[in-house]
Write an enzyme that holds these catalytic residues in place. Structure first.
Site, PDB file in Angstrom:
ATOM      1  N   THR A   1       1.928   9.721  -3.708  1.00 53.22           N
ATOM      2  CA  THR A   1       2.010   8.462  -2.772  1.00 53.22           C
ATOM      3  C   THR A   1       3.142   8.861  -1.681  1.00 53.22           C
ATOM      4  O   THR A   1       2.876   8.333  -0.575  1.00 53.22           O
ATOM      5  CB  THR A   1       2.611   7.289  -3.599  1.00 53.22           C
ATOM      6  OG1 THR A   1       3.862   7.642  -4.303  1.00 53.22           O
ATOM      7  CG2 THR A   1       1.887   6.677  -4.544  1.00 53.22           C
TER       8      THR A   1
ATOM      9  N   GLY B   1       0.858  -1.130   0.023  1.00 54.66           N
ATOM     10  CA  GLY B   1      -0.182   0.064   0.070  1.00 54.66           C
ATOM     11  C   GLY B   1       0.927   1.301  -0.034  1.00 54.66           C
ATOM     12  O   GLY B   1       0.365   2.377   0.003  1.00 54.66           O
TER      13      GLY B   1
ATOM     14  N   GLU C   1       8.999   5.158   6.871  1.00 55.15           N
ATOM     15  CA  GLU C   1       9.034   5.231   8.314  1.00 55.15           C
ATOM     16  C   GLU C   1       9.213   6.528   8.865  1.00 55.15           C
ATOM     17  O   GLU C   1       8.711   6.922  10.191  1.00 55.15           O
ATOM     18  CB  GLU C   1      10.114   4.210   8.903  1.00 55.15           C
ATOM     19  CG  GLU C   1       9.614   2.719   8.698  1.00 55.15           C
ATOM     20  CD  GLU C   1      10.590   1.809   9.000  1.00 55.15           C
ATOM     21  OE1 GLU C   1      10.879   1.253   9.887  1.00 55.15           O
ATOM     22  OE2 GLU C   1      11.428   1.346   7.910  1.00 55.15           O
TER      23      GLU C   1
ATOM     24  N   GLN D   1       2.465   8.476   2.385  1.00 59.40           N
ATOM     25  CA  GLN D   1       3.532   7.988   3.340  1.00 59.40           C
ATOM     26  C   GLN D   1       3.663   8.903   4.465  1.00 59.40           C
ATOM     27  O   GLN D   1       3.839   8.222   5.648  1.00 59.40           O
ATOM     28  CB  GLN D   1       4.608   7.355   2.674  1.00 59.40           C
ATOM     29  CG  GLN D   1       4.409   6.221   1.748  1.00 59.40           C
ATOM     30  CD  GLN D   1       4.106   5.118   2.607  1.00 59.40           C
ATOM     31  OE1 GLN D   1       4.935   4.420   3.402  1.00 59.40           O
ATOM     32  NE2 GLN D   1       2.767   4.488   2.379  1.00 59.40           N
TER      33      GLN D   1
ATOM     34  N   ARG E   1      15.214  12.943  -3.300  1.00 59.68           N
ATOM     35  CA  ARG E   1      14.397  13.211  -4.350  1.00 59.68           C
ATOM     36  C   ARG E   1      13.153  12.698  -4.170  1.00 59.68           C
ATOM     37  O   ARG E   1      13.088  11.424  -3.947  1.00 59.68           O
ATOM     38  CB  ARG E   1      14.926  12.500  -5.778  1.00 59.68           C
ATOM     39  CG  ARG E   1      14.118  12.798  -6.706  1.00 59.68           C
ATOM     40  CD  ARG E   1      14.284  14.167  -7.655  1.00 59.68           C
ATOM     41  NE  ARG E   1      13.187  14.075  -8.581  1.00 59.68           N
ATOM     42  CZ  ARG E   1      13.152  13.419  -9.559  1.00 59.68           C
ATOM     43  NH1 ARG E   1      14.148  12.836 -10.066  1.00 59.68           N
ATOM     44  NH2 ARG E   1      12.138  13.759 -10.575  1.00 59.68           N
ATOM     45  N   ILE E   2      11.975  13.312  -4.247  1.00 63.41           N
ATOM     46  CA  ILE E   2      10.660  12.601  -3.948  1.00 63.41           C
ATOM     47  C   ILE E   2      10.214  12.023  -5.355  1.00 63.41           C
ATOM     48  O   ILE E   2       9.992  12.936  -6.379  1.00 63.41           O
ATOM     49  CB  ILE E   2       9.822  13.617  -3.318  1.00 63.41           C
ATOM     50  CG1 ILE E   2      10.245  13.926  -2.124  1.00 63.41           C
ATOM     51  CG2 ILE E   2       8.283  13.175  -3.261  1.00 63.41           C
ATOM     52  CD1 ILE E   2      10.384  12.712  -1.213  1.00 63.41           C
ATOM     53  N   LEU E   3       9.759  10.715  -5.478  1.00 61.43           N
ATOM     54  CA  LEU E   3       9.695  10.170  -6.802  1.00 61.43           C
ATOM     55  C   LEU E   3       8.129  10.297  -7.174  1.00 61.43           C
ATOM     56  O   LEU E   3       7.944  10.257  -8.383  1.00 61.43           O
ATOM     57  CB  LEU E   3      10.114   8.496  -6.687  1.00 61.43           C
ATOM     58  CG  LEU E   3      11.473   8.286  -6.131  1.00 61.43           C
ATOM     59  CD1 LEU E   3      11.680   6.679  -6.066  1.00 61.43           C
ATOM     60  CD2 LEU E   3      12.470   8.873  -7.025  1.00 61.43           C
TER      61      LEU E   3
ATOM     62  N   GLY F   1      14.155   5.996   1.192  1.00 62.44           N
ATOM     63  CA  GLY F   1      13.063   5.456   1.534  1.00 62.44           C
ATOM     64  C   GLY F   1      12.243   6.400   2.479  1.00 62.44           C
ATOM     65  O   GLY F   1      12.915   6.932   3.345  1.00 62.44           O
TER      66      GLY F   1
ATOM     67  N   PRO G   1       4.891  12.585  -5.581  1.00 66.72           N
ATOM     68  CA  PRO G   1       4.693  13.153  -4.720  1.00 66.72           C
ATOM     69  C   PRO G   1       3.272  12.974  -3.757  1.00 66.72           C
ATOM     70  O   PRO G   1       2.771  12.978  -2.668  1.00 66.72           O
ATOM     71  CB  PRO G   1       4.268  14.736  -5.225  1.00 66.72           C
ATOM     72  CG  PRO G   1       5.254  14.626  -6.553  1.00 66.72           C
ATOM     73  CD  PRO G   1       5.441  13.209  -6.952  1.00 66.72           C
TER      74      PRO G   1
END
Ligand code: MOS
Length: 766
Positions: A663, A498, A733, A667, A657-659, A730, A661
């Site tokens: 999703t 998810g 978390e 998170q 870098r945010i792949l 990543g 925005p």
């Protein structure tokens, strides 16, 4: 290299830098800054299937002749079974089998994930092999029946008597005998630099504080489940897991069969958060399938999840800070104890943030564990960092107050120029920028003096805290690219729980191959695919990215070979071409290139297949790699009832870098919401007289619901990390980290009260 070895290396080698053959840095990934599909908001590719009810989760796979399992849980914490009366259950309608330690097949103890020398994330206890009991809730019988209702009813008819042995259940008593864990996720349990106690004693400003954080239980929307069947000697498991291959090799060891004779499928997982690993229920279901020669479905009830799948453990922590008059730190002490069992190794790495976040003249960072007779604890979204930042970041707030400094200004004065304990250079660190941007957007300058802003019965306050989580990349993952004239499929045995993995990696593959997003698909969730890495430690995005990058290099070499000299590409080397517009093209000579369709057609090929393993994560040995954020919270606390309402929240992140925005925002936001639960609600009630979890339901185990959650604003620096694949980190978390402290600091600002024990319920504020 087997997955066992690669996982061990990831944990004990790569992370600590034990295997130190440094290679020069790879050149910066050109996709780190290029704009194509990456960097765009793309809705989740698995969304329509889920919304339309077509996604089949582990408990929904249709199987002919299925039986349904129910578990009977022990009611003592330590001791042994004396009598087991199953006669009534066996005779109940629809019952196929009652399995206990007396008739269960012989199984080797699990060498579960990261099991050297003791299991982390679960337990290495033998499962239903003898009458001994190790925690209150341990399965003592499994009932199989033709329907779930029949199984549940028959399970209620199993009569068990026990002989109880002395059980260690009190955290405070066990703390007195606390001992060092084998390691803390491959790192030493104790780091001492200088004489921190002496520096603390001599410091003109100091705080020395104690914190308590409770147990938490996993509450993913999908309770744990598996559908298992034996096809001859081959085992097929439809599981809800975030560690496909680790499950495969662990099951191979338990049942004495070959890894290649086990297939695990997990295409849809309704949330993992660290809890969807291998627990006793899958193992028992497989054993029951073996014994009954029937396919078995085990779908844990919500109570079952509380009884057999571990969660976050309780901690007692000390943070002591000694500051010089100029606001620099003379001493940073963070020590404490986490409850654990003698059968796992998951010490809750709460001192990890203090190892890397701030400059100080001396450090004492030490964790111990206290053995309790309880369900093995495990990873739960930012294990350690979530509760460690609660202690560290509220202590800093107290220090700032003692020094009459703005808490953000204090963090500016202790910003390190390199990693304070390892001495390594940071790969990418823009924490102060995240603070500055967040402060401006949130209106931090409007923060009132403590207990000075009141609107009716509501006391209003603002708080801030640092978020941080390490960058991990797991070795051993392989990706396969199948390229046809129509497009590409990327295959890797990885996980979508998810988070947006399948979407972000499809975006990645599209840009890597120079194809439109609609012509690229990412296949995952099956051990028959090339091995992926775990979805854990927020590592999966870059782990997949590195494997895909490696496979793409192989693909380009194959395509150039296939193109041959008749192609406009003839004579060109891989370094001279780039993928774009559905083919390969000379990097500078823009008119020179050929489409994939044309290359394949001339070669008479339907497809080209390339597979490669990711290079080892050398970047983590050269650099100190972490993600950062600044969490801003505004609360309203009722002066009458002590009720806390979070009224505004902003997370300002620095995570490379945010792949994607869309999703990514989800998170970050999900992490923050889980952090609000940690701050204000979540607590597994562990009865220290019996070891029983007393609130095993979402009616009594409180998590935030919509009315508890305000609009959450999320922003980021979007500065690529020059040393990571795609420049990315990543982000699964980090969102939860710092939230507990931001809320606690805001509550202090509103009320003048410090609460150092989670959750901050209203009784602690009255
Ligand atoms: Mo995470 S707690 O490693 O799923």
């Amino acid at each position: 290299m087997s997955i066992v070895d690669t996982v061990k290396q990831a944990v004990t080698g790569a992370v600590t830098g034990a295997m130190v053959r440094l290679t020069p840095d790879a050149p910066v990934d050109p996709l780190a800054t290029k704009h194509g599909a990456l960097g765009r908001s793309v809705p989740r590719v698995d969304g329509p299937l889920k919304v339309g009810g077509q996604a089949r989760f582990a408990a929904e796979v249709p199987v002919e002749g299925l039986t349904y399992a129910a578990l009977v849980y022990s009611t003592i914490a330590h001791g042994r079974i004396v009598t087991l009366d199953t006669a009534e259950a066996v005779a109940a309608p629809g019952v196929v089998l009652v399995m206990t330690h007396e008739n269960a097949p012989r199984m080797a103890p699990p060498a579960i994930f990261m099991s050297n020398p003791r299991a982390a994330g679960a337990s290495d206890l033998p499962i239903m092999q003898d009458p001994s009991i190790h925690w209150n809730g341990e399965p003592v019988a499994l009932v199989l029946a033709d329907t779930q209702e029949q199984a549940d009813h028959a399970a209620s008819l199993v009569r068990v008597s026990y002989e109880a042995a002395q059980a260690d259940l009190s955290f405070d008593q066990a703390r007195a005998q606390a001992h060092a864990p084998d390691s803390v996720l491959g790192e030493p349990a104790r780091i001492a630099i200088g004489d921190a106690e002496a520096a603390l004693a001599a410091a003109p400003y100091r705080v020395d504080l104690s914190y308590r954080t409770p147990r938490h239980s996993h509450g993913a929307i999908e309770p744990h489940a598996a559908t298992v069947l034996w096809e001859g000697d081959k085992l097929v498991v439809h599981d809800a897991t975030q560690m496909l291959h680790a499950t495969q090799w662990t099951l191979a060891g338990i049942f004495g069969i070959r890894e290649e004779d086990i297939r695990i499928l997990s295409p849809f997982v309704g949330g993992g958060f660290g809890g969807k690993g291998l627990w006793s229920h899958q193992i028992l279901a497989i054993a029951a399938a073996k014994l009954s020669k029937r396919p078995v479905r085990i779908a844990l009830s919500r109570e079952g999840v509380f009884r057999v799948a571990g969660g976050r453990t309780t901690t007692g922590q000390r943070v002591a800070l000694g500051a010089n008059a100029d606001g620099t730190l003379a001493a940073l002490i963070h020590t404490g104890v986490a409850a654990m069992t003698a059968h796992n190794n998951c010490p809750e790495q709460f001192t990890f943030p203090a190892r890397h976040l701030y400059a100080a003249g001396s450090f004492l960072l030490e964790q111990k564990v206290a053995d309790i007779h309880m369900l093995a604890n495990t990873f739960m979204r930012a294990p350690g960092e979530s509760v460690g930042t609660f202690a560290l970041e509220t202590a800093l707030d107290e220090l700032a107050e003692a020094m009459a400094l703005d808490p953000i200004e204090l963090r500016r004065r202790i910003e390190p120029d390199k990693d304070p304990t390892s001495g390594r250079a940071f790969s990418s660190r823009h924490l102060l920028e995240a603070y500055a941007k967040g402060a401006e957007r949130f209106g931090w300058s409007q923060r009132p003096a403590p207990r000075s802003r009141r609107e009716g019965e509501w006391l209003v306050g603002m708080g801030v805290a640092t978020a941080t989580y390490p960058y991990y990349r797991m070795p051993g993952g392989s990706a396969r690219i199948r390229l046809t004239a129509e497009g590409a499929v990327v295959q890797m045995g990885s996980h979508e729980m998810g988070m947006g993995t399948a979407t972000a990696q499809a975006q990645h593959a599209a840009d890597r191959l120079g194809l439109p997003l609609e012509r690229v698909r990412f296949e995952y969730g099956d051990t028959d695919l090339p091995p992926g890495t775990i979805a854990g430690g927020s590592s999966q995005t870059v782990s997949i990215a590195a494997a895909l990058l490696a496979a793409h290099e192989v693909l380009v070499a194959q395509l150039l070979k296939l193109a041959g000299n008749d192609s406009p590409l003839g004579g060109l080397k891989a370094a001279e071409v780039e993928a774009r517009d559905g083919g390969l093209h000379h990097k500078e000579d823009t008119g020179r290139g050929e489409s994939y369709a044309s290359i394949l057609a001339r070669a008479g090929r339907a497809e080209v297949v390339a597979q490669a393993e990711a290079p080892r994560p050398m970047e983590v040995m050269k650099h100190s790699m972490h993600s950062y954020g600044a969490q801003f919270c505004e609360v309203r606390v009722s002066a009458v009832t002590g009720e806390v309402r979070v009224s505004r929240f902003l997370g300002s992140f620095d995570c490379g870098r945010i792949l994607n925005p869309q999703t990514a925002r989800s998170q970050f936001r999900g992490g923050i919401i889980m952090g609000l639960g940690l701050a204000l609600m979540e607590e597994t009630e562990f009865d220290e007289r019996t070891g029983r979890i007393m609130n095993p339901s979402l009616a009594e185990y409180h998590v935030p619901v919509h009315l508890d959650v305000p609009e959450i604003d999320v922003i980021w620096t979007d500065i690529p990390d020059p040393h990571s694949p795609l420049g990315a980190h990543g982000i699964g978390e980090i969102g939860i980290t710092g939230v507990g402290a931001a809320v606690a600091n805001a509550i202090h600002n509103a009320t003048g009260r410090r609460v150092r024990e989670l959750p901050i319920t209203l009784d602690k504020l009255l």
